[in-house]
Design a protein around this motif. Sequence first.
Motif, PDB file in Angstrom:
ATOM      1  N   GLY A 150      76.404 -51.015  -6.477  1.00  9.81           N
ATOM      2  CA  GLY A 150      75.627 -49.898  -5.919  1.00  9.81           C
ATOM      3  C   GLY A 150      74.122 -50.452  -5.620  1.00  9.81           C
ATOM      4  O   GLY A 150      73.963 -51.499  -5.924  1.00  9.81           O
ATOM      5  N   ALA A 151      73.552 -49.420  -5.089  1.00  9.27           N
ATOM      6  CA  ALA A 151      72.113 -49.409  -4.832  1.00  9.27           C
ATOM      7  C   ALA A 151      71.558 -48.161  -4.282  1.00  9.27           C
ATOM      8  O   ALA A 151      72.513 -47.401  -4.040  1.00  9.27           O
ATOM      9  CB  ALA A 151      72.205 -50.518  -3.331  1.00  9.27           C
ATOM     10  N   SER A 152      70.365 -47.985  -4.235  1.00  7.44           N
ATOM     11  CA  SER A 152      69.453 -46.708  -3.904  1.00  7.44           C
ATOM     12  C   SER A 152      68.748 -47.195  -2.708  1.00  7.44           C
ATOM     13  O   SER A 152      68.356 -48.212  -2.546  1.00  7.44           O
ATOM     14  CB  SER A 152      68.608 -46.386  -5.226  1.00  7.44           C
ATOM     15  N   SER A 153      68.580 -45.923  -1.876  1.00  3.46           N
ATOM     16  CA  SER A 153      67.716 -45.913  -0.649  1.00  3.46           C
ATOM     17  C   SER A 153      66.574 -44.990  -1.160  1.00  3.46           C
ATOM     18  O   SER A 153      66.601 -44.153  -1.897  1.00  3.46           O
ATOM     19  CB  SER A 153      68.518 -45.530   0.628  1.00  3.46           C
ATOM     20  N   SER A 154      65.471 -45.530  -0.625  1.00  3.01           N
ATOM     21  CA  SER A 154      64.200 -44.270  -1.018  1.00  3.01           C
ATOM     22  C   SER A 154      63.395 -44.240   0.405  1.00  3.01           C
ATOM     23  O   SER A 154      63.078 -45.251   1.066  1.00  3.01           O
ATOM     24  CB  SER A 154      63.208 -44.972  -2.045  1.00  3.01           C
ATOM     25  N   THR A 155      63.196 -42.917   0.733  1.00  4.57           N
ATOM     26  CA  THR A 155      62.689 -42.488   1.833  1.00  4.57           C
ATOM     27  C   THR A 155      61.443 -41.628   1.478  1.00  4.57           C
ATOM     28  O   THR A 155      61.646 -40.685   0.851  1.00  4.57           O
ATOM     29  CB  THR A 155      63.616 -41.825   2.691  1.00  4.57           C
ATOM     30  N   THR A 156      60.323 -41.922   2.138  1.00  9.13           N
ATOM     31  CA  THR A 156      59.216 -40.876   1.959  1.00  9.13           C
ATOM     32  C   THR A 156      59.125 -39.834   2.680  1.00  9.13           C
ATOM     33  O   THR A 156      59.554 -39.943   4.091  1.00  9.13           O
ATOM     34  CB  THR A 156      57.559 -41.653   2.253  1.00  9.13           C
ATOM     35  N   VAL A 157      59.116 -38.761   2.110  1.00 11.48           N
ATOM     36  CA  VAL A 157      59.083 -37.432   3.049  1.00 11.48           C
ATOM     37  C   VAL A 157      57.955 -36.566   3.148  1.00 11.48           C
ATOM     38  O   VAL A 157      57.060 -36.412   1.959  1.00 11.48           O
ATOM     39  CB  VAL A 157      60.145 -36.490   2.456  1.00 11.48           C
ATOM     40  N   HIS A 158      57.249 -36.485   4.561  1.00 13.25           N
ATOM     41  CA  HIS A 158      55.834 -35.535   4.510  1.00 13.25           C
ATOM     42  C   HIS A 158      56.380 -34.260   4.732  1.00 13.25           C
ATOM     43  O   HIS A 158      56.941 -33.756   6.014  1.00 13.25           O
ATOM     44  CB  HIS A 158      55.038 -36.064   5.580  1.00 13.25           C
ATOM     45  N   PHE A 159      56.013 -33.261   3.865  1.00 19.54           N
ATOM     46  CA  PHE A 159      56.041 -31.720   4.165  1.00 19.54           C
ATOM     47  C   PHE A 159      55.253 -31.163   4.980  1.00 19.54           C
ATOM     48  O   PHE A 159      53.800 -31.465   4.807  1.00 19.54           O
ATOM     49  CB  PHE A 159      56.308 -31.242   2.934  1.00 19.54           C
ATOM     50  N   ALA A 160      55.480 -30.012   5.685  1.00 20.82           N
ATOM     51  CA  ALA A 160      54.672 -29.427   6.349  1.00 20.82           C
ATOM     52  C   ALA A 160      53.611 -28.535   5.426  1.00 20.82           C
ATOM     53  O   ALA A 160      54.209 -28.309   4.346  1.00 20.82           O
ATOM     54  CB  ALA A 160      55.279 -28.543   7.283  1.00 20.82           C
ATOM     55  N   ASP A 161      52.585 -27.969   6.012  1.00 21.13           N
ATOM     56  CA  ASP A 161      51.738 -26.909   5.159  1.00 21.13           C
ATOM     57  C   ASP A 161      52.126 -25.919   5.308  1.00 21.13           C
ATOM     58  O   ASP A 161      51.325 -25.043   5.922  1.00 21.13           O
ATOM     59  CB  ASP A 161      50.226 -27.494   5.493  1.00 21.13           C
ATOM     60  N   VAL A 162      53.124 -25.489   4.652  1.00 14.07           N
ATOM     61  CA  VAL A 162      53.824 -23.952   5.109  1.00 14.07           C
ATOM     62  C   VAL A 162      52.880 -23.188   4.205  1.00 14.07           C
ATOM     63  O   VAL A 162      52.644 -23.396   3.136  1.00 14.07           O
ATOM     64  CB  VAL A 162      55.265 -24.068   4.677  1.00 14.07           C
ATOM     65  N   ASP A 163      52.765 -21.770   4.611  1.00 16.24           N
ATOM     66  CA  ASP A 163      52.322 -20.816   3.802  1.00 16.24           C
ATOM     67  C   ASP A 163      53.130 -20.019   2.750  1.00 16.24           C
ATOM     68  O   ASP A 163      54.391 -20.369   2.857  1.00 16.24           O
ATOM     69  CB  ASP A 163      51.617 -19.819   4.657  1.00 16.24           C
ATOM     70  N   ASP A 164      52.890 -19.066   2.138  1.00 19.32           N
ATOM     71  CA  ASP A 164      53.698 -18.572   1.013  1.00 19.32           C
ATOM     72  C   ASP A 164      54.814 -17.818   1.747  1.00 19.32           C
ATOM     73  O   ASP A 164      55.960 -17.690   1.207  1.00 19.32           O
ATOM     74  CB  ASP A 164      52.896 -17.477   0.219  1.00 19.32           C
ATOM     75  N   GLU A 165      54.470 -17.016   3.073  1.00 15.21           N
ATOM     76  CA  GLU A 165      55.532 -16.275   3.667  1.00 15.21           C
ATOM     77  C   GLU A 165      56.575 -17.067   4.024  1.00 15.21           C
ATOM     78  O   GLU A 165      57.854 -16.690   4.034  1.00 15.21           O
ATOM     79  CB  GLU A 165      55.015 -15.451   4.653  1.00 15.21           C
ATOM     80  N   GLU A 166      56.333 -18.356   4.480  1.00 17.56           N
ATOM     81  CA  GLU A 166      57.288 -19.149   5.032  1.00 17.56           C
ATOM     82  C   GLU A 166      58.251 -19.753   3.836  1.00 17.56           C
ATOM     83  O   GLU A 166      59.500 -19.755   3.814  1.00 17.56           O
ATOM     84  CB  GLU A 166      56.435 -20.262   5.786  1.00 17.56           C
ATOM     85  N   ILE A 167      57.694 -20.062   2.974  1.00 17.22           N
ATOM     86  CA  ILE A 167      58.148 -20.312   1.693  1.00 17.22           C
ATOM     87  C   ILE A 167      59.073 -19.335   1.065  1.00 17.22           C
ATOM     88  O   ILE A 167      60.568 -19.500   0.893  1.00 17.22           O
ATOM     89  CB  ILE A 167      57.308 -20.939   0.418  1.00 17.22           C
ATOM     90  N   ASP A 168      58.844 -18.104   1.144  1.00 16.67           N
ATOM     91  CA  ASP A 168      59.682 -16.976   0.584  1.00 16.67           C
ATOM     92  C   ASP A 168      60.944 -16.956   1.800  1.00 16.67           C
ATOM     93  O   ASP A 168      62.161 -16.606   1.072  1.00 16.67           O
ATOM     94  CB  ASP A 168      58.902 -15.783   0.543  1.00 16.67           C
TER      95      ASP A 168
END
Length: 229
Positions: A150-168
């Motif tokens: 086996g082996a692992s893959s690693s990918t960097t994810v850049h998240f948007a600057d979402v506000d609290d309402e979008e998160i909810d």
Amino acid sequence: MPASTAPVRLVLASQSPARLATLAAAGVTPRVVVSSVDEPAVLDAARAGFGGDLEPADAVLVLAQAKAEEVSARLEDDSADSREFEASALVLGCDSMLELDGEILGKPADAEDARRRWRAMRGRAAVLHTGHWLVDARDPDDGGTGGTLGASSSTTVHFADVDDEEIDAYVATGEPLHVAGAFTIDGLGGPYVDRIEGDHHGVVGLSLPLLRELLGELDIPWRSLRDPR
């Protein structure tokens, strides 16, 4: 000696719809057999064996191996009919975790946990690690090697600057509660991911290029997994 191109059955030791869909889109239809491993117990045993904490890429690999080997052993112990069905089978186990500030994040415990995570992730980058483990459970007459790797893959994810309402609103859909890191890139969470660095399949939960490399180490060409056309 050239690699055999005989069809090879694949068993996916995961209940993830995203992993199944990723394989299907690439022309592969596996049989799904969900593992029953106790993930916390597996990680605790691995930490005891290594004498300390695991790196995230190692933790997902340990879990992927446990899942693949548990399902492989269970299929071997099944009825004669099941053994006949699974002749020439490869078993693939996978596991994913998100690493943020050195902390490993699997699936959130509940909606509040998912909201808390998103408030910490928004506008920032994290690394999604996905472990892959293959067990060659094919019969020797069918080319089986008994190999396990086996082996692992690693990918960097850049998240948007979402506000609290979008998160909810996103958490209210229920999707974040069922996935590692509390997000998807191929579903309702897609609009909240600005960009990635690495293999996007790995973020979905199954890196097709990495799987192809692992198959190559077993001398199995990718095309042998594809459905006949």
